[in-house]
Design an enzyme around this catalytic site. Structure first.
Site, PDB file in Angstrom:
ATOM      1  N   THR A 124       0.832  -1.208   0.000  1.00  0.00           N
ATOM      2  CA  THR A 124       0.000   0.000   0.000  1.00  0.00           C
ATOM      3  C   THR A 124       0.867   1.259   0.000  1.00  0.00           C
ATOM      4  O   THR A 124       0.623   2.187  -0.778  1.00  0.00           O
ATOM      5  CB  THR A 124      -0.939  -0.004   1.222  1.00  0.00           C
ATOM      6  OG1 THR A 124      -1.792  -1.152   1.122  1.00  0.00           O
ATOM      7  CG2 THR A 124      -1.790   1.247   1.276  1.00  0.00           C
ATOM      8  N   CYS A 162      -9.781  -6.486   2.080  1.00  0.00           N
ATOM      9  CA  CYS A 162     -10.039  -5.157   2.625  1.00  0.00           C
ATOM     10  C   CYS A 162     -11.523  -4.810   2.560  1.00  0.00           C
ATOM     11  O   CYS A 162     -12.025  -4.039   3.343  1.00  0.00           O
ATOM     12  CB  CYS A 162      -9.246  -4.118   1.844  1.00  0.00           C
ATOM     13  SG  CYS A 162      -7.645  -4.752   1.330  1.00  0.00           S
ATOM     14  N   ASN A 192      -6.031  -9.278  -7.962  1.00  0.00           N
ATOM     15  CA  ASN A 192      -6.126 -10.036  -6.714  1.00  0.00           C
ATOM     16  C   ASN A 192      -7.438 -10.795  -6.562  1.00  0.00           C
ATOM     17  O   ASN A 192      -7.506 -11.787  -5.852  1.00  0.00           O
ATOM     18  CB  ASN A 192      -5.914  -9.110  -5.513  1.00  0.00           C
ATOM     19  CG  ASN A 192      -6.721  -7.832  -5.591  1.00  0.00           C
ATOM     20  OD1 ASN A 192      -6.671  -7.103  -6.578  1.00  0.00           O
ATOM     21  ND2 ASN A 192      -7.495  -7.571  -4.568  1.00  0.00           N
TER      22      ASN A 192
END
Ligand SMILES: *Cc1c(COP(=O)(O)O)cnc(C)c1O
Length: 375
Positions: free
Chosen positions: A72, A321, A148
């Site tokens: 990130t 997330c 992902n």
């Protein structure tokens, strides 16, 4: 009950060899690499060794690598480092990780114009649309190498050539590609590329940004002159050495591991396709070997995730997330999936300790759970 972990794209367990190396390093080499005494010199030596190993695995110069706190931060540094003080136009896609999407959103508040390229029903990018998206003020393109959620591989080489032809910088989110396909940076038309330690059996809290020589970035973390003056702060030596070791281990067994995971993933896919009204998302071929994204019509992902968890199987609904949220995945919506189908999508991601036996058990239990939930 033996737990079956099929969420390697969210994070991987640390490899015992990596853990061993890190433990020893933290005990023996506690010095600050910037210190001039022997303790510092030892730490500095280990830091250089790790950086060189990483550069060898990636096919670049060690001075082109900037260690960060994770994928990130590497992505934030790439996007904001280019566009924060000289706003212009950013071209990215609708299927990026939140680290890219939210950095782009922040940049928009600073006067940066952002174009999100759409994708086909299989999640493919249209390179013609990329050509159309350029403006005189375009300064950066950011596209992920491997998605992902669905595992799609994007044509980084072709996109990089287009970027070069327009004189625009190119950042690649390489977090899900690292350790899963070969990456040779000196052969790729890429200027910036982000990586993370905990997706490759290394520790959490370490990441890496490749910065091609000559590319100028505005730094985000001010402090000392560490990391080629691109990121201040005492280096996370154990994390860096752990990530380097983790990458060496991935590269040492890459072709066999790709073949093994492809076979296991395909077995899982065939097994799950036998369940009625099951849809597999993403490209069948240009896909990383370990990823399978499936919807079971009529069942929401939260329901199936929890039911599978009780059965000892850990899977996810796309990105970790967002998995707490009840929203369907932005990736599947961008692919034009109806909300109902997107709501039921489950991501299976396999890895180093996945066995054929586990895949057999997983097929049985998923079939049982889907049948029960549909009753
Ligand atoms: C996990 C992930 C990230 C974020 O990396 P962290 O090290 O967890 O911050 C970015 N991009 C992709 C594609 C990822 O899968």
């Amino acid at each position: 009950m033996h737990r079956i972990y099929l969420d390697y794209n969210a994070t991987t367990p640390i490899d015992p060899l990596v853990l061993e190396l890190m433990t020893k390093l933290m005990q023996d080499t506690f010095g600050n690499p910037s210190s001039l005494h022997r303790e510092g010199a030892q730490a500095s030596l280990r830091l250089n060794e790790a950086r060189e190993s990483m550069a060898r695995c990636l096919g670049c110069d060690p001075r082109e690598l900037v260690f960060t706190s994770g994928g990130t931060e590497a992505i934030n540094l790439a996007l904001k480092g280019v566009l924060k003080t000289t706003p212009g136009h950013l071209i990215t896609t609708a299927v990026e990780h939140q680290a890219v999407l939210q950095s782009a959103k922040w940049l928009e508040t600073r006067g940066v114009a952002v174009t999100h390229l759409g994708v086909s029903a299989l999640g493919e990018l249209d390179l013609g649309a990329l050509e159309q998206a350029f403006r005189p003020e375009t300064r950066l393109i950011s596209v992920m190498m491997a998605n992902n959620e669905i595992g799609n591989l994007y044509p980084i080489e072709a996109i990089g050539k287009i970027a070069r032809a327009h004189g625009v910088l190119f950042h690649v989110d390489g977090v899900q590609a690292l350790g899963k396909i070969p990456i040779c940076l000196k052969d790729l038309p890429v200027d910036l590329m982000s990586f993370s330690g905990h997706k490759i059996y290394g520790p959490k809290g370490i990441g890496l940004l490749y910065v091609r020589r000559g590319v100028k970035l505005e730094r985000l973390v001010d402090g000392g002159s560490q990391e080629m003056e691109q990121r201040g702060g005492t280096e996370n030596l154990a994390g860096i050495a752990g990530m380097a070791k983790a990458l060496e281990l991935c590269m040492a067994h890459l072709p066999e591991e790709i073949a093994r995971l492809t076979q296991l993933r395909d077995t899982l896919e065939q097994g799950l396709r036998a369940i009625p009204e099951t849809y597999v998302h993403g490209l069948p071929q240009q896909r990383i070997a370990n990823t399978l994204n499936v919807s079971f019509t009529g069942i929401t992902k939260e329901t199936i995730l929890l039911a599978l968890d009780r059965e000892g199987i850990a899977v996810s609904s796309g990105s970790a997330c967002a998995s707490g949220a009840i929203e369907p995945s932005h990736v599947l919506l961008a692919m034009g999936l109806p909300r109902g189908e997107a709501m039921g999508a489950v991501r299976f991601s396999l890895g180093r300790w996945t066995t054929g036996e586990e895949i057999g058990v997983a097929i049985e239990r998923v079939t049982k759970v889907v049948n029960q939930l549909r009753m």
